[in-house]
Design a protein around this motif. Structure first.
Motif, PDB file in Angstrom:
ATOM      1  N   LEU A  80      51.805  47.714  31.796  1.00  0.00           N
ATOM      2  CA  LEU A  80      50.613  47.322  32.538  1.00  0.00           C
ATOM      3  C   LEU A  80      49.388  47.149  31.648  1.00  0.00           C
ATOM      4  N   SER A  81      49.529  47.450  30.366  1.00  0.00           N
ATOM      5  CA  SER A  81      48.421  47.219  29.429  1.00  0.00           C
ATOM      6  C   SER A  81      48.529  45.848  28.754  1.00  0.00           C
ATOM      7  N   LEU A  82      49.627  45.124  28.988  1.00  0.00           N
ATOM      8  CA  LEU A  82      49.861  43.834  28.339  1.00  0.00           C
ATOM      9  C   LEU A  82      49.159  42.692  29.079  1.00  0.00           C
ATOM     10  N   PRO A  83      48.724  41.655  28.356  1.00  0.00           N
ATOM     11  CA  PRO A  83      47.993  40.540  28.982  1.00  0.00           C
ATOM     12  C   PRO A  83      48.635  39.885  30.195  1.00  0.00           C
ATOM     13  N   PRO A  84      49.974  39.720  30.274  1.00  0.00           N
ATOM     14  CA  PRO A  84      50.511  39.104  31.496  1.00  0.00           C
ATOM     15  C   PRO A  84      50.204  39.910  32.765  1.00  0.00           C
ATOM     16  N   PHE A  85      49.859  41.191  32.611  1.00  0.00           N
ATOM     17  CA  PHE A  85      49.540  42.044  33.763  1.00  0.00           C
ATOM     18  C   PHE A  85      48.038  42.122  34.028  1.00  0.00           C
ATOM     19  N   PHE A  86      47.258  41.357  33.296  1.00  0.00           N
ATOM     20  CA  PHE A  86      45.814  41.336  33.531  1.00  0.00           C
ATOM     21  C   PHE A  86      45.543  40.612  34.854  1.00  0.00           C
ATOM     22  N   PRO A  87      44.419  40.910  35.497  1.00  0.00           N
ATOM     23  CA  PRO A  87      44.059  40.150  36.702  1.00  0.00           C
ATOM     24  C   PRO A  87      43.691  38.714  36.329  1.00  0.00           C
ATOM     25  N   GLN A  88      43.785  37.817  37.291  1.00  0.00           N
ATOM     26  CA  GLN A  88      43.387  36.426  37.055  1.00  0.00           C
ATOM     27  C   GLN A  88      42.478  35.982  38.206  1.00  0.00           C
ATOM     28  N   ASN A  89      41.428  35.293  37.850  1.00  0.00           N
ATOM     29  CA  ASN A  89      40.484  34.790  38.826  1.00  0.00           C
ATOM     30  C   ASN A  89      41.021  33.470  39.386  1.00  0.00           C
ATOM     31  N   LYS A  90      41.331  33.459  40.658  1.00  0.00           N
ATOM     32  CA  LYS A  90      41.961  32.285  41.264  1.00  0.00           C
ATOM     33  C   LYS A  90      41.086  31.031  41.151  1.00  0.00           C
ATOM     34  N   LYS A  91      39.785  31.212  41.168  1.00  0.00           N
ATOM     35  CA  LYS A  91      38.870  30.063  41.050  1.00  0.00           C
ATOM     36  C   LYS A  91      39.019  29.398  39.710  1.00  0.00           C
ATOM     37  N   ALA A 102      43.171  41.798  44.713  1.00  0.00           N
ATOM     38  CA  ALA A 102      43.739  40.467  44.978  1.00  0.00           C
ATOM     39  C   ALA A 102      43.861  39.652  43.690  1.00  0.00           C
ATOM     40  N   ASP A 103      42.981  39.899  42.704  1.00  0.00           N
ATOM     41  CA  ASP A 103      43.057  39.187  41.426  1.00  0.00           C
ATOM     42  C   ASP A 103      44.289  39.611  40.631  1.00  0.00           C
ATOM     43  N   TYR A 104      44.669  40.871  40.738  1.00  0.00           N
ATOM     44  CA  TYR A 104      45.907  41.337  40.099  1.00  0.00           C
ATOM     45  C   TYR A 104      47.109  40.722  40.807  1.00  0.00           C
ATOM     46  N   VAL A 105      47.096  40.778  42.127  1.00  0.00           N
ATOM     47  CA  VAL A 105      48.207  40.221  42.915  1.00  0.00           C
ATOM     48  C   VAL A 105      48.392  38.747  42.582  1.00  0.00           C
ATOM     49  N   TYR A 106      47.309  37.986  42.589  1.00  0.00           N
ATOM     50  CA  TYR A 106      47.389  36.555  42.294  1.00  0.00           C
ATOM     51  C   TYR A 106      47.964  36.313  40.894  1.00  0.00           C
ATOM     52  N   ARG A 122      38.326  50.117  39.235  1.00  0.00           N
ATOM     53  CA  ARG A 122      36.909  50.335  38.954  1.00  0.00           C
ATOM     54  C   ARG A 122      36.063  49.359  39.772  1.00  0.00           C
ATOM     55  N   LYS A 123      35.136  49.885  40.531  1.00  0.00           N
ATOM     56  CA  LYS A 123      34.308  49.036  41.390  1.00  0.00           C
ATOM     57  C   LYS A 123      33.263  48.269  40.601  1.00  0.00           C
ATOM     58  N   GLU A 124      32.912  48.744  39.410  1.00  0.00           N
ATOM     59  CA  GLU A 124      31.884  48.065  38.615  1.00  0.00           C
ATOM     60  C   GLU A 124      32.435  46.931  37.762  1.00  0.00           C
ATOM     61  N   ALA A 125      33.762  46.755  37.745  1.00  0.00           N
ATOM     62  CA  ALA A 125      34.371  45.701  36.934  1.00  0.00           C
ATOM     63  C   ALA A 125      34.079  44.328  37.552  1.00  0.00           C
ATOM     64  N   VAL A 126      33.574  43.415  36.718  1.00  0.00           N
ATOM     65  CA  VAL A 126      33.236  42.074  37.207  1.00  0.00           C
ATOM     66  C   VAL A 126      33.751  41.014  36.239  1.00  0.00           C
ATOM     67  N   TRP A 127      33.903  39.805  36.761  1.00  0.00           N
ATOM     68  CA  TRP A 127      34.225  38.650  35.944  1.00  0.00           C
ATOM     69  C   TRP A 127      32.964  38.203  35.213  1.00  0.00           C
ATOM     70  N   SER A 128      33.118  37.316  34.259  1.00  0.00           N
ATOM     71  CA  SER A 128      31.960  36.835  33.505  1.00  0.00           C
ATOM     72  C   SER A 128      30.946  36.117  34.389  1.00  0.00           C
ATOM     73  N   ASN A 129      31.384  35.645  35.572  1.00  0.00           N
ATOM     74  CA  ASN A 129      30.451  34.979  36.495  1.00  0.00           C
ATOM     75  C   ASN A 129      29.765  35.982  37.426  1.00  0.00           C
ATOM     76  N   GLY A 130      30.034  37.274  37.236  1.00  0.00           N
ATOM     77  CA  GLY A 130      29.389  38.309  38.030  1.00  0.00           C
ATOM     78  C   GLY A 130      30.145  38.723  39.276  1.00  0.00           C
ATOM     79  N   GLU A 131      31.196  37.986  39.639  1.00  0.00           N
ATOM     80  CA  GLU A 131      31.979  38.349  40.824  1.00  0.00           C
ATOM     81  C   GLU A 131      32.825  39.583  40.534  1.00  0.00           C
TER      82      GLU A 131
END
Length: 198
Positions: free
Chosen positions: A187-198, A121-125, A107-116
């Motif tokens: 893929l619905s479980l938390p360990p498979f969630f994306p992570q913000n590298k910052k 790449a967040d899933y890969v990381y 989804r292109k509209e999905a953003v982190w709480s900081n708006g990014e």
């Protein structure tokens, strides 16, 4: 007799005070007397114990997973009826004929709480961080169906060789070592969630 009447009176007063604090959806006004038309939505929950961690790579308890599921999402999530539906994914994945390669459009509209924006790449990381032996994740075993997982755990390959790739900002490719009929559930479980590298 007098104590009983006093008890009833106190109970009644307590109920009146309690109910007076309940709102009934009336329009609220701001300091200038104007109606506040914002549709603020809130979800409150009480957690009866301290949250050990909300690090998706290491959390392995019900409390931490509950917080993660209420604040984030993976590629899939359960709907009101418990059926798995795309969440971070924009639609169902494209699956190769051999059942080993899944390509997800995010989804292109999905953003982190900081708006990014949330990107592939967040899933890969996040996934590579979880299987990295130095992370010492107790939930890394959930990735055993992903290509190269075991070789990474055995120290023969780096975590960057895990079968997950960002084809573009909003396209994620996942390669399995063998077909897995329950992959959407994983893929619905938390360990498979994306992570913000910052």
């Amino acid at each position: 007799m007098r104590k009983t009447k006093l008890g009833y009176l106190l109970a009644t007063l307590g109920c009146i005070l309690l109910l007076s604090g309940c709102g009934f959806g009336k329009d609220k006004t701001d300091d200038s007397g104007q109606k506040n038309t914002t549709n603020k939505q809130e979800f409150s929950v009480v957690v009866k114990q301290e949250i050990p961690s909300i690090d998706a790579s290491v959390t392995n308890d019900v409390v931490g997973w509950g917080v993660l599921k209420n604040t984030g999402e993976g590629l899939f999530r359960g709907d009101k009826k418990g059926k798995l539906v795309p969440a971070g994914a924009a639609e169902a994945p494209t699956i190769s004929d051999d059942g080993l390669t899944y390509t997800f459009k995010l989804r292109k509209e999905a953003v982190w709480s900081n708006g990014e924006p949330i990107t592939a790449a967040d899933y890969v990381y996040g996934w590579q961080r979880t299987v990295e032996p130095k992370t010492a994740s107790e939930v890394a075993y959930l990735f055993e169906s992903i290509k190269n997982y075991q070789a990474i755990m055995d120290g023969k390959l780096p975590a960057t060789d895990l079968g997950v790739n960002a084809l573009s900002d909003h396209e994620l490719e996942v390669t399995l070592k063998s077909p897995v009929p329950y992959i959407e559930s994983l893929l619905s479980l938390p360990p498979f969630f994306p992570q913000n590298k910052k």
